[in-house]
Motif scaffolding. Structure first.
Motif, PDB file in Angstrom:
ATOM      1  N   SER A  53       0.760  -1.337  -0.085  1.00 39.87           N
ATOM      2  CA  SER A  53      -0.041   0.125  -0.183  1.00 39.87           C
ATOM      3  C   SER A  53       0.898   1.385   0.507  1.00 39.87           C
ATOM      4  O   SER A  53       0.292   2.389  -0.786  1.00 39.87           O
ATOM      5  N   GLU A  54       1.867   1.328   0.349  1.00 36.88           N
ATOM      6  CA  GLU A  54       3.013   2.272   0.477  1.00 36.88           C
ATOM      7  C   GLU A  54       3.756   3.136  -0.658  1.00 36.88           C
ATOM      8  O   GLU A  54       4.212   4.136  -1.190  1.00 36.88           O
ATOM      9  N   THR A  55       3.277   1.995  -1.895  1.00 36.84           N
ATOM     10  CA  THR A  55       4.166   2.597  -3.143  1.00 36.84           C
ATOM     11  C   THR A  55       2.512   3.225  -4.122  1.00 36.84           C
ATOM     12  O   THR A  55       2.702   3.174  -4.992  1.00 36.84           O
ATOM     13  N   TYR A  56       1.020   3.544  -3.049  1.00 38.11           N
ATOM     14  CA  TYR A  56       0.016   4.405  -3.928  1.00 38.11           C
ATOM     15  C   TYR A  56       0.935   5.307  -3.660  1.00 38.11           C
ATOM     16  O   TYR A  56       0.702   5.878  -2.325  1.00 38.11           O
ATOM     17  N   PRO A 107      -0.555   8.972  -1.537  1.00 36.59           N
ATOM     18  CA  PRO A 107      -0.852   8.966  -0.699  1.00 36.59           C
ATOM     19  C   PRO A 107      -3.223   8.933  -0.894  1.00 36.59           C
ATOM     20  O   PRO A 107      -3.601   8.040  -0.261  1.00 36.59           O
ATOM     21  N   ASN A 149      -5.174   5.947  -1.743  1.00 32.21           N
ATOM     22  CA  ASN A 149      -4.923   4.866  -0.903  1.00 32.21           C
ATOM     23  C   ASN A 149      -5.265   4.870   0.641  1.00 32.21           C
ATOM     24  O   ASN A 149      -6.044   4.288   0.777  1.00 32.21           O
ATOM     25  N   SER A 197       0.705  -4.632   4.278  1.00 30.50           N
ATOM     26  CA  SER A 197       0.639  -3.378   4.352  1.00 30.50           C
ATOM     27  C   SER A 197      -0.493  -2.655   4.564  1.00 30.50           C
ATOM     28  O   SER A 197      -0.469  -1.284   4.383  1.00 30.50           O
ATOM     29  N   HIS A 198      -1.673  -2.899   4.386  1.00 32.42           N
ATOM     30  CA  HIS A 198      -2.894  -2.291   4.883  1.00 32.42           C
ATOM     31  C   HIS A 198      -3.798  -2.698   5.889  1.00 32.42           C
ATOM     32  O   HIS A 198      -4.195  -1.844   6.550  1.00 32.42           O
ATOM     33  N   LYS A 251      -2.923   0.120   8.409  1.00 31.42           N
ATOM     34  CA  LYS A 251      -3.247   0.817   9.081  1.00 31.42           C
ATOM     35  C   LYS A 251      -4.966   1.259   8.719  1.00 31.42           C
ATOM     36  O   LYS A 251      -5.806   2.294   8.764  1.00 31.42           O
TER      37      LYS A 251
END
Length: 390
Positions: A142-145, A147, A150, A175-176, A178
């Motif tokens: 998810s951190e590659t999307y 913000p 996301n 990664s998801h 949160k």
């Protein structure tokens, strides 16, 4: 995280064990039809469900700006608009077309991949009023999307039409963590795999490789020429490799001119060959001509190229990021490849040289790769998606 356990991907017992009595209308949807990993998997799954008698549409929000993925006969791309939206008005028109498509086709399920499709599908279903199930999927962390994407994805995934959210690896699923609780409850891990035709092709190529009387000195990398793939580190590693070792990079993309310029600047043009984009069967044949497979990516999801190289028995060298380490870990937790620092081109060169010069070291990692490749079965993946659509 609630829902499917991070450490326990969905099990499958073979596609034949999943019963289906009524043909369904299914839409496999991606953001764009570019030749990429997510598109390959969706095309493979669409073909599999079509073969079982379902009415299947392979769709994208908009066409590819580069090389469009070639699909099987009877599975041509359906696009919601003629080009990537460049304004709010064009985005609104795309959404309107998507809603009209759903109202007309009335699919039983839409299965999406890539962030924009994951977001727009639940919204379009809600606006259409059609009782369509949505299954979204994530093929990278998810951190590659972006913000904002996301954030919106976290909200869209909680809509009632979304029944399940698939992650292609446990690292991607984590990664998801949160996202809202209602989102996390829908998360499932289904590992990627290759379709039977490709598995058979790789088996034939692997058999041909095993009959070779001698091994070469070719390092193979495969993937689009984009920042994600971290090819500058591989090109810098070429400075430290002997002149008889050649790096071949399979793929095309927007970074081609920049990467070729770097190779020229470092004086390694004779060691690094940019092979360009080729259809899948040709790419597999080129991959089989290599001796070591390297993937220095900054991130992946569960790379198809890595699975292909493993099934060919090529020793694997990957970057030290969690999703890559998981990608080369066997079911028993053993590392089936070599891990190097993300930007450590000198260490990358050392590991490549060690594999290509030490026969026993090479044989050890070739066997590990083959064992890893044997664990990635299409039946398991197909059955897992079938269960979600039941």
């Amino acid at each position: 995280m609630t829902g499917q356990s991070d450490s326990e991907p969905l099990e499958s017992t073979g596609a034949a064990t999943v019963s289906k009595s009524v043909a369904r209308r299914l839409v496999f949807m991606v953001t764009h039809s570019n030749a990429g990993g997510a598109q390959e998997i969706w095309s493979n799954l669409a073909e599999g469900f079509q073969a079982r008698g379902d009415q299947v549409t392979l769709a994208a929000l908009y066409p590819s700006d580069e090389s469009r993925l070639k699909t099987p006969e009877g599975l041509l791309w359906t696009h919601m608009t003629e080009r990537r939206p460049h304004s709010p008005f064009e985005l609104f028109r795309l959404l309107k077309n998507f809603v009209s498509f759903l109202a007309r086709e009335r699919p039983d399920a839409v299965i999406t991949a890539l962030p924009a499709a994951n977001i727009l599908a639940p919204i379009a279903v809600m606006l259409s009023g059609v009782p369509t199930k949505v299954i979204t999927s994530h093929h990278s962390p998810s951190e590659t999307y972006a913000p904002l994407l996301n954030l919106i994805d976290g909200l869209a995934g909680t809509l009632p039409s979304v029944s399940d959210i698939v992650a292609v690896s446990n690292t991607v699923a984590r990664s998801h963590r949160k996202k809202p609780a209602a989102y996390r409850a829908k998360l499932r891990t289904i590992l990627n795999a290759l379709p039977p035709r490709i598995e058979a092709k790789l088996g034939m190529l692997a058999s041909e490789r095993s009959q070779k009387s001698s091994r070469g000195q070719i390092v193979i990398a495969a993937g689009r020429l984009v920042p994600q793939k971290n090819y500058p580190t591989l090109i810098r590693a070429a400075e430290h490799l002997d002149s008889n070792i050649k790096i071949k990079i399979l793929g095309a993309g927007p970074d081609e001119v920049e990467l070729k310029a770097l190779a020229a600047q470092l004086g390694v043009q004779q060691k690094v060959e940019f092979v360009g984009f080729h259809p899948r069967d040709e790419t597999l044949a080129l991959l089989a001509e290599g001796d070591v497979f390297v993937q220095p990516s900054l991130f992946e999801g569960h790379s198809l190229a890595l699975i292909e190289a493993a099934q060919l028995g090529l020793p694997l060298v990957v970057s030290d990021v969690p999703v890559q380490v998981e990608g080369i870990s066997g079911a028993d937790g053993q590392l089936c490849g070599v891990v190097v620092g993300v930007l450590d081109h000198e260490a990358l060169a050392r590991e490549l040289k060690a594999l290509l010069t030490d026969a026993s070291h090479y044989s050890n990692y070739a066997q590990r790769a083959a064992r890893l490749g044997s664990e990635a079965t299409y039946d398991r993946m197909f059955t897992a998606y079938s269960r979600l659509l039941a």
